[in-house]
Design a protein around this motif. Structure first.
Motif: not given
Length: 87
Positions: A26-47
């Motif tokens: 986010v701080e590096d202003d990366r591509y939104c879809i890449d950020i969303a994919n990483q968020i979903m990966a994190t959610q999967a680990i937490l699940s």
């Protein structure tokens, strides 16, 4: 806690590392879809971690409560958690 503490800790540390990476993205202003994919990966680990904890709770705490003849409180706790999961 009845779950394998080392496994739960390992998964949570992995999720923490992923969150740190997402913040950098986010701080590096990366591509939104890449950020969303990483968020979903994190959610999967937490699940997955939550499933481990809840499964251990059912096999340990809830089973003990049933054996002792007083399962209502543990079943109510589990029902409340399930309600939160399926909302």
């Amino acid at each position: 806690m009845q779950a394998d503490r080392s496994e739960v800790a390992r998964l949570l540390k992995t999720a923490r590392g992923q969150i740190d990476g997402i913040i950098r993205m986010v701080e590096d202003d990366r591509y939104c879809i890449d950020i969303a994919n990483q968020i979903m990966a994190t959610q999967a680990i937490l699940s997955k971690t939550n499933k481990l904890v809840l499964s251990a709770h059912m096999h340990g705490c809830v089973r003990e409560a049933v054996k002792s003849g007083d399962p209502d409180a543990k079943i109510d706790e589990l029902t409340a958690v399930i309600d939160k999961l399926i909302k």
